[in-house]
Enzyme design. Sequence first.
Site, PDB file in Angstrom:
ATOM      1  N   LYS A 105      -9.763  -3.132  -8.025  1.00 48.42           N
ATOM      2  CA  LYS A 105     -10.156  -4.194  -7.104  1.00 48.42           C
ATOM      3  C   LYS A 105     -11.659  -4.145  -6.832  1.00 48.42           C
ATOM      4  CE  LYS A 105      -8.916  -6.061  -2.544  1.00 48.42           C
ATOM      5  NZ  LYS A 105      -8.044  -5.828  -1.362  1.00 48.42           N
ATOM      6  N   ALA A 126      -9.562 -13.249   0.770  1.00 48.43           N
ATOM      7  CA  ALA A 126     -10.137 -12.162   1.556  1.00 48.43           C
ATOM      8  C   ALA A 126      -9.703 -12.227   3.013  1.00 48.43           C
ATOM      9  CB  ALA A 126     -11.661 -12.210   1.468  1.00 48.43           C
ATOM     10  N   ASP A 151       0.851  -1.192   0.000  1.00 49.72           N
ATOM     11  CA  ASP A 151       0.000   0.000   0.000  1.00 49.72           C
ATOM     12  C   ASP A 151       0.883   1.236   0.000  1.00 49.72           C
ATOM     13  OD1 ASP A 151      -3.059  -0.665   0.584  1.00 49.72           O
ATOM     14  OD2 ASP A 151      -1.853  -2.095   1.719  1.00 49.72           O
ATOM     15  N   GLU A 164     -11.127  -0.680  -2.740  1.00 49.54           N
ATOM     16  CA  GLU A 164     -12.068  -1.384  -3.616  1.00 49.54           C
ATOM     17  C   GLU A 164     -13.087  -0.442  -4.238  1.00 49.54           C
ATOM     18  OE1 GLU A 164     -11.917  -5.459  -0.893  1.00 49.54           O
ATOM     19  OE2 GLU A 164     -13.432  -3.924  -0.514  1.00 49.54           O
ATOM     20  N   GLU A 199      -7.336 -12.558  -4.958  1.00 48.00           N
ATOM     21  CA  GLU A 199      -6.767 -12.499  -3.608  1.00 48.00           C
ATOM     22  C   GLU A 199      -7.603 -13.386  -2.692  1.00 48.00           C
ATOM     23  OE1 GLU A 199      -6.845  -8.539  -2.119  1.00 48.00           O
ATOM     24  OE2 GLU A 199      -5.537  -7.714  -3.684  1.00 48.00           O
TER      25      GLU A 199
END
Length: 603
Positions: free
Chosen positions: A389, A476, A150, A280, A474
Site C-alpha cells: 500500500k 482515503a 487487519d 503503508e 481505496e
Amino acid sequence: MEMSLVCQSSFTRASPPQMTSIPYVSLPRQQRPLPARVHIQRWHGGQQQVILGRSRKTEKLEIGGRSFLNGPFKGGRAPQAMAYETPEMFPEFQTDTYADKEKMLANYVPVFVMLPLDVVSVDSTLKKPEELRKRLKHLRNANVDGVMVDVWWGIVEGKGPKLYDWSAYKDLFRMVQEEGLKLQAIMSFHTCVEGTVNIPMPPWILEVGKSNPDIYYTNRSGARNQEYLTIGVDNQPIFQERTAVELYRDFMKSFRENMADFLDAGVVTDVEVGLGPSGELRYPSYPEAQGWVFPGIGEFQCYDKYMKGEFKEAATVAGHPEWDLPDDAGEYNASPKSTKFFAAKGTYLMNSGIFFLTWYSNKLIMHGDQILDAANEAFLGCKVKIVAKIAGIHWWYKDDSHAAELTAGYYNLNDRDGYRPIARMLARHDASLNFTCAEMINSEQIKMAMSGAEELVQQVFSAAWREGIEVACENALSRYDRRGYNQILRNSRPQGIDRSGKPQRRVFAMTYLRLSDELLKMVNFRIFRTFVRRMHADQDYCPDPWKYYKPITAMQRSKAATPMEKILEAAEPAPPYAFDPETDTSVGGPYAELIDTLLGLFD
C-alpha cells in the site's frame, strides 16, 4: 510552474449522429459517433495535446417513475428509481448473448469492504459476532465480493515471542467463508490509535523500546513515534536475537501455517503486507498524535541512532563526511516556503539535499523490498496476491518542492518520478500496488493545500501500469455521496467500459473504507449498492476471477534482486496515461442527490 497532469482544454462537439437502422448499442465502441474531447496533457517535464476519444457520458434523471437519457442517444424506459431501487443496466451496456456477457465481464472490478479496525478485540476475541454476521449478509446481498481485515501483530503475538494466537481470526475467516465472501488480509505490523480503538505493538516489543527507544522512528527534536519500528532496526538482531525483518517473516509464516484451510480454499485472495504506519510504505511524517494538522508538510523521521549512523556512513563513502541530516526543514505544520530546505532554490535542490533525499527514499524502497521478499517466501505456492500500500500524499503536490511527499519518503518532483521506482521494486515480487485517495477531487480541497489528488492518482497508476504490475485502490476518507463514487469509478476504469472485451486499463480491485452504521443507513447503502453494480460493469456478481481476466495463480519465487541503479532509472518522468474526465458508468448526479436528500429525511 504549477503542475497539472491533466487539465481540460476547450472542446467542440461533433454534429448529432444521423439516424440509422442499426441499434446504437450494437455498434462497436470504436464506431460510435460521439463527441470528441481534446485535452492538454501536462506531466513532469513536458506537455502534449491529446485526443482522448469520444464521450460516453450519460446523464440520468430518474424522478416520478420515468427515466430520461441525454447524451449520444435519447429515450425513456420502464420506471426504476435509482435512489431507492436496485438499478437497471445502462442501455449502452446491455448484454443479450452469453458471448456479450463474457466480454463485458472483462470490465468487472471486484469490490471489497474494510471491516472495523477492532473487529477482533485486544484480548483476541471476535466482537459482537451475531451483529457482524448480519452485516456480512448485508454486504453479500449487495453483491460485494469480499471484505478486508487487519490482522494485528499486537493481538496475535501479544502474549510473547512466537506465541501466536489465531483463534479469533479463524472464527472471523470461517464466518466470512460461510457468508460467501472473499478476504483481503492485512499483515498489520503497526500500532492503531483511531478514535476509541487502541491496538499497540506486542507488549514485549514495547519492553525493548523502554530500554532502547531508538527502535522507533524519531524526528529532529527527538520525539519518538511508536506507530512502527524504524527502518534502522530492519537488520538489527535486538529482539531476542531476531531482527525486525525476521519478526515480520515469522509472523507471516505462522499465518500461512494456521490459515492454510482458508488459503487453499481460495477464501483469502490477497495478503497486504504492512510496510509502515497505517500499513503503508512510508515514514510516519505527519502524526496527529504529535500535533500535525492538515496541510502541514510534516517532518523527516530518520534521527534515531541507527539511521543517523547509516546516513553518516553513506555520506562518508560518498566523500562528504561533513554532510549531516537536515536541520532546516521546518516543523510538522510549516509550509514549504517558510523553510530553508523546501523554499525556492532551497536545500532540497543542492547537492547535499539531493544526496539526503536519495538516501532517504532509497532506504524506504530497500525496506519494502526486504519485507516483500520475506512475504513471497512465506506464501510461496499459495494462490494469493501480495499487495503493498502506497499513501496518497496529495497536499503540496502542486508546489515545486512536493514537500509533504518528500518528508514521507516519496522523492517526487516536477522532473523526477518518485513512484515508478517503487513500482519497479514491486514488480520483482509480482506484487500489486494499492493506492489511496481514489475518491478525491481537487476542487474539494482547500486552496492553500495546493492539492493535486487527481493528478497524483494518474501519476501513480500510470507508474505501476508501465512497470507491468496490477493496481488496486481505496478511498482515503469515508464517502457516501454520488460524486465521490463517480470519481472512484472514473479512476478504476480510466478509459471507461470496453464492450469488445478487456479494457485497456482498469484496477485489480477496489476496497471501500469502511463498514459502519453510517454506510448501512437506508439511503447510503442503496447508493452503495448502485456503486457496486457499476464497478461490476452492470454485470451480475461473478465469484470466478478467471472470468474477468484477473486469475490468481500459485505464487512463484521473487525474481533476482534489482540493482538500485536500475530501479532509479525509472525516476525519469513520463506523461501519465489519459484518463477520461468523467466516468461512463455514473451512479447519478445532482438530481439523484436531491432525491437522496429528500429520502434521507425518512432514514
